[in-house]
Scaffold this motif. Structure first.
Motif, PDB file in Angstrom:
ATOM      1  N   ALA A   8       0.821  -1.209   0.000  1.00 53.89           N
ATOM      2  CA  ALA A   8       0.000   0.000   0.000  1.00 53.89           C
ATOM      3  C   ALA A   8       0.854   1.258   0.000  1.00 53.89           C
ATOM      4  O   ALA A   8       0.452   2.285  -0.543  1.00 53.89           O
ATOM      5  CB  ALA A   8      -0.905  -0.005   1.231  1.00 53.89           C
ATOM      6  N   GLU A   9       2.047   1.158   0.595  1.00 49.92           N
ATOM      7  CA  GLU A   9       2.889   2.345   0.726  1.00 49.92           C
ATOM      8  C   GLU A   9       4.032   2.400  -0.273  1.00 49.92           C
ATOM      9  O   GLU A   9       4.447   3.484  -0.689  1.00 49.92           O
ATOM     10  CB  GLU A   9       3.468   2.420   2.147  1.00 49.92           C
ATOM     11  CG  GLU A   9       4.173   3.723   2.409  1.00 49.92           C
ATOM     12  CD  GLU A   9       4.989   3.731   3.696  1.00 49.92           C
ATOM     13  OE1 GLU A   9       5.050   4.792   4.307  1.00 49.92           O
ATOM     14  OE2 GLU A   9       5.563   2.700   4.051  1.00 49.92           O
ATOM     15  N   ALA A  10       4.562   1.253  -0.666  1.00 51.36           N
ATOM     16  CA  ALA A  10       5.771   1.269  -1.488  1.00 51.36           C
ATOM     17  C   ALA A  10       5.832   0.089  -2.448  1.00 51.36           C
ATOM     18  O   ALA A  10       5.154  -0.918  -2.268  1.00 51.36           O
ATOM     19  CB  ALA A  10       7.005   1.255  -0.582  1.00 51.36           C
ATOM     20  N   ARG A  27       8.636   4.814  -2.627  1.00 56.38           N
ATOM     21  CA  ARG A  27       7.307   5.243  -2.183  1.00 56.38           C
ATOM     22  C   ARG A  27       6.661   6.039  -3.312  1.00 56.38           C
ATOM     23  O   ARG A  27       7.014   7.194  -3.548  1.00 56.38           O
ATOM     24  CB  ARG A  27       7.416   6.071  -0.906  1.00 56.38           C
ATOM     25  CG  ARG A  27       7.752   5.236   0.318  1.00 56.38           C
ATOM     26  CD  ARG A  27       7.870   6.072   1.586  1.00 56.38           C
ATOM     27  NE  ARG A  27       7.869   5.205   2.755  1.00 56.38           N
ATOM     28  CZ  ARG A  27       8.953   4.591   3.222  1.00 56.38           C
ATOM     29  NH1 ARG A  27      10.120   4.751   2.607  1.00 56.38           N
ATOM     30  NH2 ARG A  27       8.874   3.797   4.276  1.00 56.38           N
ATOM     31  N   LYS A  30       0.975   9.387  -4.236  1.00 53.70           N
ATOM     32  CA  LYS A  30      -0.444   9.064  -4.101  1.00 53.70           C
ATOM     33  C   LYS A  30      -1.257  10.187  -4.743  1.00 53.70           C
ATOM     34  O   LYS A  30      -1.247  11.329  -4.251  1.00 53.70           O
ATOM     35  CB  LYS A  30      -0.832   8.918  -2.625  1.00 53.70           C
ATOM     36  CG  LYS A  30      -0.003   7.892  -1.854  1.00 53.70           C
ATOM     37  CD  LYS A  30      -0.239   6.484  -2.343  1.00 53.70           C
ATOM     38  CE  LYS A  30       0.497   5.472  -1.481  1.00 53.70           C
ATOM     39  NZ  LYS A  30       0.351   4.098  -1.989  1.00 53.70           N
ATOM     40  N   ASP A  38       1.674  15.112  -0.024  1.00 57.59           N
ATOM     41  CA  ASP A  38       2.153  13.789  -0.410  1.00 57.59           C
ATOM     42  C   ASP A  38       3.677  13.752  -0.449  1.00 57.59           C
ATOM     43  O   ASP A  38       4.303  12.816   0.060  1.00 57.59           O
ATOM     44  CB  ASP A  38       1.594  13.420  -1.786  1.00 57.59           C
ATOM     45  CG  ASP A  38       2.048  12.047  -2.246  1.00 57.59           C
ATOM     46  OD1 ASP A  38       1.629  11.056  -1.621  1.00 57.59           O
ATOM     47  OD2 ASP A  38       2.844  11.976  -3.204  1.00 57.59           O
ATOM     48  N   ARG A  42       5.962  11.343   2.008  1.00 63.93           N
ATOM     49  CA  ARG A  42       6.873  10.330   1.460  1.00 63.93           C
ATOM     50  C   ARG A  42       8.323  10.642   1.817  1.00 63.93           C
ATOM     51  O   ARG A  42       9.108   9.736   2.104  1.00 63.93           O
ATOM     52  CB  ARG A  42       6.705  10.238  -0.046  1.00 63.93           C
ATOM     53  CG  ARG A  42       5.352   9.652  -0.452  1.00 63.93           C
ATOM     54  CD  ARG A  42       5.217   9.432  -1.954  1.00 63.93           C
ATOM     55  NE  ARG A  42       5.318  10.671  -2.707  1.00 63.93           N
ATOM     56  CZ  ARG A  42       6.315  10.981  -3.532  1.00 63.93           C
ATOM     57  NH1 ARG A  42       7.313  10.136  -3.714  1.00 63.93           N
ATOM     58  NH2 ARG A  42       6.319  12.125  -4.193  1.00 63.93           N
ATOM     59  N   ARG A  45       8.808   9.790   5.638  1.00 61.15           N
ATOM     60  CA  ARG A  45       8.816   8.351   5.895  1.00 61.15           C
ATOM     61  C   ARG A  45      10.081   7.678   5.376  1.00 61.15           C
ATOM     62  O   ARG A  45      10.558   6.705   5.964  1.00 61.15           O
ATOM     63  CB  ARG A  45       7.569   7.715   5.279  1.00 61.15           C
ATOM     64  CG  ARG A  45       6.294   8.070   6.035  1.00 61.15           C
ATOM     65  CD  ARG A  45       5.056   7.457   5.422  1.00 61.15           C
ATOM     66  NE  ARG A  45       3.866   7.797   6.207  1.00 61.15           N
ATOM     67  CZ  ARG A  45       2.629   7.483   5.868  1.00 61.15           C
ATOM     68  NH1 ARG A  45       2.407   6.782   4.746  1.00 61.15           N
ATOM     69  NH2 ARG A  45       1.612   7.836   6.618  1.00 61.15           N
ATOM     70  N   GLU A  49      12.607   5.773   7.877  1.00 65.42           N
ATOM     71  CA  GLU A  49      12.960   4.364   7.721  1.00 65.42           C
ATOM     72  C   GLU A  49      14.459   4.148   7.802  1.00 65.42           C
ATOM     73  O   GLU A  49      14.940   3.228   8.479  1.00 65.42           O
ATOM     74  CB  GLU A  49      12.424   3.814   6.401  1.00 65.42           C
ATOM     75  CG  GLU A  49      12.767   2.345   6.198  1.00 65.42           C
ATOM     76  CD  GLU A  49      11.930   1.667   5.152  1.00 65.42           C
ATOM     77  OE1 GLU A  49      11.995   0.420   5.071  1.00 65.42           O
ATOM     78  OE2 GLU A  49      11.198   2.361   4.418  1.00 65.42           O
ATOM     79  N   GLY A 136       9.608   0.739   7.676  1.00 68.73           N
ATOM     80  CA  GLY A 136       8.859   1.901   7.223  1.00 68.73           C
ATOM     81  C   GLY A 136       7.786   2.382   8.174  1.00 68.73           C
ATOM     82  O   GLY A 136       7.412   3.562   8.167  1.00 68.73           O
ATOM     83  N   LEU A 137       7.247   1.477   9.008  1.00 71.79           N
ATOM     84  CA  LEU A 137       6.203   1.858   9.961  1.00 71.79           C
ATOM     85  C   LEU A 137       6.758   2.019  11.367  1.00 71.79           C
ATOM     86  O   LEU A 137       5.998   2.168  12.329  1.00 71.79           O
ATOM     87  CB  LEU A 137       5.083   0.804   9.958  1.00 71.79           C
ATOM     88  CG  LEU A 137       4.347   0.617   8.630  1.00 71.79           C
ATOM     89  CD1 LEU A 137       3.333  -0.515   8.747  1.00 71.79           C
ATOM     90  CD2 LEU A 137       3.657   1.904   8.212  1.00 71.79           C
TER      91      LEU A 137
END
Length: 209
Positions: A8-10, A27, A30, A38, A42, A45, A49, A136-137
């Motif tokens: 969903a993210e990358a 990434r 979106k 956006d 990105r 994040r 990471e 990433g999260l």
């Protein structure tokens, strides 16, 4: 360049990086978000990471080497880790690996790092060593608090839910993980365990309803 995973993210690509097999994580923009927002999301994040991977590495956890990253393009080029993931190892009876997995999660948490997605596919054994991927999260926390303990408990519970699938052996496998975790995390491990128990009890209540 070969697309090997799409989330969903990358998007994840297998690439040649100056003669070395590597992974490119990108990434993708979106279109449903404001363009400026956006870009900022990105960019942040991507930086986050790489920072999380560095924190994990300095804590003694094996992670892919970062060869290059570009916050403006929201991309990271890193080492390709080839091996079996934790799910595959467990499926062929390598339950002993959970002791090491628990120890490494304990190292991260002791350093204040929440991985964010401790799915078994994000733990890979390569060359006899365990590597953790996909930060990433993740989130780095300064200091110790109840909220930090709750976040760590949620982190652990992602992995424990996978172990629930092993039926009669599930409790044995959970204890292997906890034994490794306690060795590294020390006295604070009991606080995290209590929060995990609270989360799991709440989940069972919701399921019964």
């Amino acid at each position: 360049m070969l697309l090997i995973a799409k989330g969903a993210e990358a998007e994840i690509y297998l690439v040649d990086w100056f003669g070395i097999r590597a992974v490119l994580k990108w990434r993708k923009p979106k279109t449903y978000r404001d363009q400026t927002l956006d870009y900022l999301i990105r960019r942040r994040r991507t930086i986050n990471e790489v920072r999380n991977m560095y924190i994990a590495y300095t804590a003694g956890v094996r992670v892919p080497s970062v060869y290059f990253f570009d916050p403006e393009k929201a991309s990271i080029v890193m080492e390709y880790i080839e091996g079996e993931n934790l799910r595959d190892l467990l499926n062929r009876g390598r339950f002993d690996v959970l002791l090491r997995a628990g120890a490494y999660v304990g190292k991260m948490h002791k350093a204040g790092l929440i991985h964010g997605d401790l799915a078994p596919t994000n733990i890979i054994q390569s060359g006899g060593e365990l590597y953790f991927i996909d930060f990433g999260l993740g989130e780095a926390r300064a200091g110790w608090s109840r909220k930090t303990a709750v976040l760590m408990a949620r982190d652990v519970n992602v992995l424990l839910r996978t172990l629930d699938l092993y039926g009669d052996r599930a409790e044995e496998l959970r204890q292997l993980f906890w034994n490794g975790y306690r060795d590294e995390m020390g006295p604070r491990a009991s606080v995290v365990e209590k929060e995990v128990a609270r989360i799991r009890a709440s989940g069972r209540y919701v399921e019964r309803r």
